[in-house]
Motif scaffolding. Structure first.
Motif, mmCIF file in Angstrom:
data_model
loop_
_atom_site.group_PDB
_atom_site.id
_atom_site.type_symbol
_atom_site.label_atom_id
_atom_site.label_comp_id
_atom_site.label_asym_id
_atom_site.label_seq_id
_atom_site.Cartn_x
_atom_site.Cartn_y
_atom_site.Cartn_z
ATOM 1 N N GLY A 162 0.806 -1.115 -0.119
ATOM 2 C CA GLY A 162 0.136 -0.180 -0.126
ATOM 3 C C GLY A 162 0.955 1.379 -0.193
ATOM 4 N N GLY A 163 0.083 2.357 -0.327
ATOM 5 C CA GLY A 163 0.786 3.413 -0.317
ATOM 6 C C GLY A 163 1.393 4.050 1.137
ATOM 7 N N PHE A 164 2.067 5.249 1.130
ATOM 8 C CA PHE A 164 2.456 5.871 2.298
ATOM 9 C C PHE A 164 1.700 7.275 2.554
ATOM 10 C CE2 PHE A 164 6.197 3.478 0.907
ATOM 11 C CZ PHE A 164 6.636 2.826 1.988
ATOM 12 N N GLY A 165 1.140 7.661 1.649
ATOM 13 C CA GLY A 165 0.382 8.915 1.827
ATOM 14 C C GLY A 165 1.226 10.300 1.402
ATOM 15 N N GLY A 166 1.785 9.898 0.214
ATOM 16 C CA GLY A 166 2.807 11.036 -0.151
ATOM 17 C C GLY A 166 4.050 11.228 0.422
ATOM 18 N N ARG A 167 4.707 12.031 0.004
ATOM 19 C CA ARG A 167 6.177 12.212 0.477
ATOM 20 C C ARG A 167 6.008 12.559 1.918
ATOM 21 N NH1 ARG A 167 7.630 16.888 -3.684
ATOM 22 N NH2 ARG A 167 6.518 15.566 -4.926
ATOM 23 N N GLU A 168 5.103 13.210 2.294
ATOM 24 C CA GLU A 168 5.163 13.431 3.725
ATOM 25 C C GLU A 168 4.725 12.030 4.479
ATOM 26 O OE1 GLU A 168 3.263 14.980 1.617
ATOM 27 O OE2 GLU A 168 3.980 17.150 1.626
ATOM 28 N N GLY A 169 4.036 11.304 4.070
ATOM 29 C CA GLY A 169 3.623 9.919 4.818
ATOM 30 C C GLY A 169 4.910 9.186 4.558
ATOM 31 N N LEU A 170 5.703 9.259 3.568
ATOM 32 C CA LEU A 170 6.899 8.442 3.550
ATOM 33 C C LEU A 170 7.998 8.796 4.501
ATOM 34 C CD1 LEU A 170 8.818 6.261 2.220
ATOM 35 C CD2 LEU A 170 9.235 7.808 0.133
ATOM 36 N N ALA A 171 8.003 10.090 4.603
ATOM 37 C CA ALA A 171 9.134 10.588 5.632
ATOM 38 C C ALA A 171 8.703 10.431 6.854
ATOM 39 C CB ALA A 171 9.008 12.266 5.235
ATOM 40 N N GLU A 172 7.557 10.371 7.161
ATOM 41 C CA GLU A 172 7.107 10.045 8.495
ATOM 42 C C GLU A 172 7.309 8.421 8.869
ATOM 43 O OE1 GLU A 172 2.961 9.620 11.428
ATOM 44 O OE2 GLU A 172 2.898 10.910 9.422
ATOM 45 N N TYR A 173 7.227 7.699 7.792
ATOM 46 C CA TYR A 173 7.436 6.283 7.947
ATOM 47 C C TYR A 173 8.788 6.030 8.107
ATOM 48 C CZ TYR A 173 7.816 1.341 6.660
ATOM 49 O OH TYR A 173 8.214 -0.012 6.700
ATOM 50 N N ARG A 175 11.072 7.814 9.544
ATOM 51 C CA ARG A 175 11.530 8.334 10.957
ATOM 52 C C ARG A 175 11.159 7.429 11.847
ATOM 53 N NH1 ARG A 175 9.414 13.325 9.174
ATOM 54 N NH2 ARG A 175 10.923 14.941 8.583
ATOM 55 N N ALA A 176 9.843 7.100 11.859
ATOM 56 C CA ALA A 176 8.959 5.870 12.756
ATOM 57 C C ALA A 176 9.631 4.529 12.785
ATOM 58 C CB ALA A 176 7.701 5.898 12.493
ATOM 59 N N GLU A 177 10.223 4.130 11.584
ATOM 60 C CA GLU A 177 10.761 2.753 11.197
ATOM 61 C C GLU A 177 12.314 2.747 11.469
ATOM 62 O OE1 GLU A 177 9.028 -0.036 11.361
ATOM 63 O OE2 GLU A 177 7.089 1.311 11.754
ATOM 64 N N ARG A 178 13.089 3.798 11.622
ATOM 65 C CA ARG A 178 14.260 3.898 11.650
ATOM 66 C C ARG A 178 15.063 3.520 10.609
ATOM 67 N NH1 ARG A 178 17.475 1.822 15.020
ATOM 68 N NH2 ARG A 178 18.825 3.593 15.237
ATOM 69 N N ILE A 179 14.565 3.890 9.080
ATOM 70 C CA ILE A 179 15.291 3.489 7.858
ATOM 71 C C ILE A 179 16.547 4.244 7.807
ATOM 72 C CG2 ILE A 179 14.741 3.374 5.590
ATOM 73 C CD1 ILE A 179 12.812 1.486 7.265
ATOM 74 N N GLY A 180 17.415 3.492 7.561
ATOM 75 C CA GLY A 180 18.834 4.215 7.164
ATOM 76 C C GLY A 180 19.169 4.602 5.858
ATOM 77 N N THR A 181 18.229 3.505 5.133
ATOM 78 C CA THR A 181 18.763 3.546 3.649
ATOM 79 C C THR A 181 17.240 3.355 3.104
ATOM 80 O OG1 THR A 181 20.861 3.017 3.781
ATOM 81 C CG2 THR A 181 20.097 2.629 1.673
ATOM 82 N N VAL A 182 17.226 4.095 1.663
ATOM 83 C CA VAL A 182 16.030 3.620 1.030
ATOM 84 C C VAL A 182 16.309 3.041 -0.314
ATOM 85 C CG1 VAL A 182 13.977 4.584 -0.421
ATOM 86 C CG2 VAL A 182 14.383 5.138 1.983
ATOM 87 N N VAL A 183 15.979 2.191 -1.038
ATOM 88 C CA VAL A 183 16.583 1.904 -2.244
ATOM 89 C C VAL A 183 15.351 1.555 -3.236
ATOM 90 C CG1 VAL A 183 17.382 -0.315 -3.879
ATOM 91 C CG2 VAL A 183 18.239 0.043 -1.523
ATOM 92 N N ASP A 184 15.426 2.536 -4.215
ATOM 93 C CA ASP A 184 14.281 3.029 -5.020
ATOM 94 C C ASP A 184 14.343 1.811 -6.128
ATOM 95 O OD1 ASP A 184 12.333 3.556 -6.778
ATOM 96 O OD2 ASP A 184 12.954 5.402 -7.531
#
Length: 249
Positions: free
Chosen positions: A49-60, A62-71
Motif C-alpha cells: 500500500g501507499g505511504f500517503g505521499g512524500r510526507e507520509g513516506l518521510a514519517e514512515y 523516521r518511525a521505522e528507523r530506516i537508514g537507507t531507501v532503495v528505489d
C-alpha cells in the motif's frame, strides 16, 4: 537496533535485492504499491500500500528507523521516485536508485522512440493497423481516439477504462520468450508493437520477435534519472552496500 533498509519494490530486481541483503544479515522491509492483486512477494518483511505521499513516506522513515531507501520500482513509476527523493532529503536518509538499463536498438531494429504515451498514440497510426499494446493497464485512454486501429492489449491484470474501442485483451504475466512472442505476433497478424522502454529480460522477447519479422516498434523512453546514486543491477547495488560497511555488517 541498527538502521533498516527500505526497498521500494514491485520488480524482480527489488525481490532479488531484498533476498541478498537478508542473506547479509541486513534488516530489510520491502514495500509494494498494491496495484496487483497477487504480487510476487520478496523474502522478509513486506508492506503493501501507499505511504500517503512524500510526507507520509518521510514519517514512515523516521518511525521505522530506516537508514537507507532503495528505489527499485518500475522505471516509469515516476511519482514514487519523486516521493522517495523528497522524503529522503527531508529526513537525511540515504537513497540508492536501482534502475535497470533501457533497451538499445540494434542495426536491424526499426524503433520509433517517443517521450510519452500520447506521442505513441499519434505515431502508431502511421505504422500499422493491428497493434500489440504492452504499456500496462493504466493510461490506455491515450489510445481511445484510435478508432481505425485494432489493439491486442496485454496486461498482467484487466486494464482500466477508458479503453481503445477496437481491442482484445490478453492477461498474462512474463517472462515472454522469443518463440512465444513470434507465435503471438503471427497469430494476430500484428503490424506494429507499442511498449514502454522498461529494459530487462522479462519482456525483451517481443523486441527479438519484432526484429525477426521486420516489424516497427514504438517505444516510450524512460524518464530521466533522479538526483541520487544510481546502479543498474543487483550486483552493483550489493557492491554499493558493501562499500558502506556500517550497513552490510
Amino acid at each position: 537496533m541498527s538502521p533498516r533498509v527500505l526497498v521500494l519494490g514491485g520488480t524482480g530486481e527489488g525481490r532479488r535485492l531484498a533476498e541478498k541483503l537478508a542473506q547479509l544479515g541486513i534488516s530489510v522491509v520491502s514495500s509494494l504499491a498494491g496495484r496487483v492483486r497477487e504480487p510476487k512477494l520478496p523474502v522478509g518483511e513486506v508492506r503493501i500500500g501507499g505511504f500517503g505521499g512524500r510526507e507520509g513516506l518521510a514519517e514512515y522513515l523516521r518511525a521505522e528507523r530506516i537508514g537507507t531507501v532503495v528505489d527499485a520500482t518500475h522505471p516509469f513509476a515516476t511519482r514514487m521516485t519523486e516521493n522517495a527523493v523528497s522524503a529522503t532529503e527531508t529526513t537525511g536518509t540515504e537513497l540508492l536508485v536501482l534502475r535497470r538499463r533501457a533497451w538499445s536498438p540494434g542495426p536491424a531494429d526499426e524503433w520509433h522512440q517517443v517521450d510519452s504515451l500520447a506521442e505513441a498514440a499519434e505515431k502508431v497510426g502511421e505504422l500499422g493497423r493491428r497493434v500489440l499494446l504492452t504499456t500496462g493497464r493504466q493510461e490506455l485512454g491515450c489510445f481511445a481516439a484510435a478508432r481505425d486501429i485494432w489493439f491486442l492489449v496485454r496486461t498482467v491484470e484487466e486494464p482500466e477504462q477508458p479503453l481503445p474501442p477496437n481491442m482484445t485483451t490478453l492477461t498474462a504475466r512474463g517472462p515472454f520468450d522469443t518463440a512465444a512472442e513470434l507465435e503471438l505476433l503471427r497469430t494476430h497478424r500484428i503490424e506494429v508493437i507499442v511498449s514502454k522502454n522498461s529494459g530487462g529480460s522479462m519482456t525483451e522477447g517481443k523486441l527479438d520477435a519484432a526484429r525477426r519479422l521486420g516489424l516497427p516498434v514504438v517505444l516510450v523512453r524512460q524518464p530521466d534519472l533522479p538526483p541520487a546514486p544510481v546502479v543498474h543491477t543487483v550486483a552493483e547495488a550489493l557492491t554499493w552496500f558493501r562499500e558502506r560497511g556500517s550497513h552490510a555488517g
